[in-house]
Design a protein around this motif. Structure first.
Motif, PDB file in Angstrom:
ATOM      1  N   LEU A  35      34.060  38.775  25.370  1.00  0.00           N
ATOM      2  CA  LEU A  35      35.027  40.136  25.333  1.00  0.00           C
ATOM      3  C   LEU A  35      34.745  40.722  24.079  1.00  0.00           C
ATOM      4  O   LEU A  35      34.835  41.958  23.974  1.00  0.00           O
ATOM      5  CB  LEU A  35      36.394  39.418  25.234  1.00  0.00           C
ATOM      6  CG  LEU A  35      37.543  40.625  25.165  1.00  0.00           C
ATOM      7  CD1 LEU A  35      37.295  41.687  26.303  1.00  0.00           C
ATOM      8  CD2 LEU A  35      39.084  39.875  24.966  1.00  0.00           C
ATOM      9  N   LEU A  75      34.569  45.111  31.716  1.00  0.00           N
ATOM     10  CA  LEU A  75      35.894  44.693  31.006  1.00  0.00           C
ATOM     11  C   LEU A  75      36.980  44.351  32.093  1.00  0.00           C
ATOM     12  O   LEU A  75      37.858  43.755  31.883  1.00  0.00           O
ATOM     13  CB  LEU A  75      36.264  45.732  29.962  1.00  0.00           C
ATOM     14  CG  LEU A  75      35.206  45.831  28.860  1.00  0.00           C
ATOM     15  CD1 LEU A  75      35.484  47.032  27.960  1.00  0.00           C
ATOM     16  CD2 LEU A  75      35.523  44.467  27.911  1.00  0.00           C
ATOM     17  N   PHE A  76      36.980  45.149  33.008  1.00  0.00           N
ATOM     18  CA  PHE A  76      38.050  44.975  34.179  1.00  0.00           C
ATOM     19  C   PHE A  76      37.978  43.594  34.739  1.00  0.00           C
ATOM     20  O   PHE A  76      38.926  42.996  34.682  1.00  0.00           O
ATOM     21  CB  PHE A  76      38.134  46.171  35.113  1.00  0.00           C
ATOM     22  CG  PHE A  76      38.787  45.927  36.241  1.00  0.00           C
ATOM     23  CD1 PHE A  76      40.251  46.172  36.265  1.00  0.00           C
ATOM     24  CD2 PHE A  76      38.329  45.404  37.464  1.00  0.00           C
ATOM     25  CE1 PHE A  76      41.057  45.888  37.388  1.00  0.00           C
ATOM     26  CE2 PHE A  76      39.366  45.187  38.409  1.00  0.00           C
ATOM     27  CZ  PHE A  76      40.487  45.317  38.477  1.00  0.00           C
ATOM     28  N   LYS A  78      36.675  41.240  33.360  1.00  0.00           N
ATOM     29  CA  LYS A  78      36.846  39.936  32.209  1.00  0.00           C
ATOM     30  C   LYS A  78      38.443  39.952  32.435  1.00  0.00           C
ATOM     31  O   LYS A  78      38.950  38.431  32.381  1.00  0.00           O
ATOM     32  CB  LYS A  78      36.527  40.466  31.000  1.00  0.00           C
ATOM     33  CG  LYS A  78      36.726  39.520  29.687  1.00  0.00           C
ATOM     34  CD  LYS A  78      35.728  38.297  30.118  1.00  0.00           C
ATOM     35  CE  LYS A  78      35.790  37.437  28.896  1.00  0.00           C
ATOM     36  NZ  LYS A  78      35.265  36.138  29.129  1.00  0.00           N
ATOM     37  N   TYR A  79      39.036  41.022  32.535  1.00  0.00           N
ATOM     38  CA  TYR A  79      40.475  40.827  32.547  1.00  0.00           C
ATOM     39  C   TYR A  79      41.056  40.126  33.795  1.00  0.00           C
ATOM     40  O   TYR A  79      41.822  39.097  33.974  1.00  0.00           O
ATOM     41  CB  TYR A  79      41.379  42.222  32.232  1.00  0.00           C
ATOM     42  CG  TYR A  79      42.836  42.069  32.518  1.00  0.00           C
ATOM     43  CD1 TYR A  79      43.562  41.479  31.659  1.00  0.00           C
ATOM     44  CD2 TYR A  79      43.340  42.822  33.716  1.00  0.00           C
ATOM     45  CE1 TYR A  79      44.796  41.499  31.554  1.00  0.00           C
ATOM     46  CE2 TYR A  79      44.747  42.420  33.812  1.00  0.00           C
ATOM     47  CZ  TYR A  79      45.514  41.993  32.927  1.00  0.00           C
ATOM     48  OH  TYR A  79      46.849  42.021  32.956  1.00  0.00           O
ATOM     49  N   LYS A  80      40.522  40.626  34.889  1.00  0.00           N
ATOM     50  CA  LYS A  80      40.837  40.416  36.408  1.00  0.00           C
ATOM     51  C   LYS A  80      40.614  39.007  36.599  1.00  0.00           C
ATOM     52  O   LYS A  80      41.590  38.274  37.211  1.00  0.00           O
ATOM     53  CB  LYS A  80      40.273  40.974  37.226  1.00  0.00           C
ATOM     54  CG  LYS A  80      40.525  40.771  38.884  1.00  0.00           C
ATOM     55  CD  LYS A  80      40.090  41.695  39.827  1.00  0.00           C
ATOM     56  CE  LYS A  80      40.594  41.352  41.418  1.00  0.00           C
ATOM     57  NZ  LYS A  80      39.841  42.311  42.424  1.00  0.00           N
ATOM     58  N   ARG A  82      40.169  36.287  34.322  1.00  0.00           N
ATOM     59  CA  ARG A  82      40.492  35.522  33.243  1.00  0.00           C
ATOM     60  C   ARG A  82      41.056  34.199  33.872  1.00  0.00           C
ATOM     61  O   ARG A  82      41.882  34.099  34.685  1.00  0.00           O
ATOM     62  CB  ARG A  82      41.275  36.339  32.237  1.00  0.00           C
ATOM     63  CG  ARG A  82      42.662  36.372  32.712  1.00  0.00           C
ATOM     64  CD  ARG A  82      43.445  37.623  31.829  1.00  0.00           C
ATOM     65  NE  ARG A  82      44.809  37.520  32.115  1.00  0.00           N
ATOM     66  CZ  ARG A  82      45.381  38.252  33.063  1.00  0.00           C
ATOM     67  NH1 ARG A  82      44.414  38.921  33.873  1.00  0.00           N
ATOM     68  NH2 ARG A  82      46.750  38.289  33.372  1.00  0.00           N
TER      69      ARG A  82
END
Length: 85
Positions: A35, A75-76, A78-80, A82
């Motif tokens: 991240l 990045l999306f 990575k968030y989705k 997680r």
């Protein structure tokens, strides 16, 4: 010739992110993606995009606009994807 080199370099470095996006999407996992690295990278891409806009360098703008989009997708993901443990 110089502009062609710019387009080729930008195209290759931009395309380099496509396999990562596909891999994350297929596996539904971004745990191995750093991240911190992608946040720093995205900030750098935003700055390169700004530089390209200010210097009217279309190869720089085009490559970094697409790279920014791919980076934001990563990045999306990575968030989705997680781990919420």
């Amino acid at each position: 010739m110089l502009e062609v080199l710019g387009y080729l370099a930008g195209g290759l470095t931009t395309l380099a992110f496509v396999p990562q996006v596909v891999q994350i999407y297929k596996t539904k996992s971004a745990k191995d993606v750093s991240l911190a690295m992608f946040l720093l990278f995205t900030m750098g891409v935003i700055m390169w995009l700004g530089y390209g806009l200010m210097t009217h360098s279309f190869p720089v703008v085009a490559a970094n606009a697409v790279t920014l989009l791919l980076s934001l997708v990563i990045l999306f993901f990575k968030y989705k994807y997680r781990d919420i443990a």
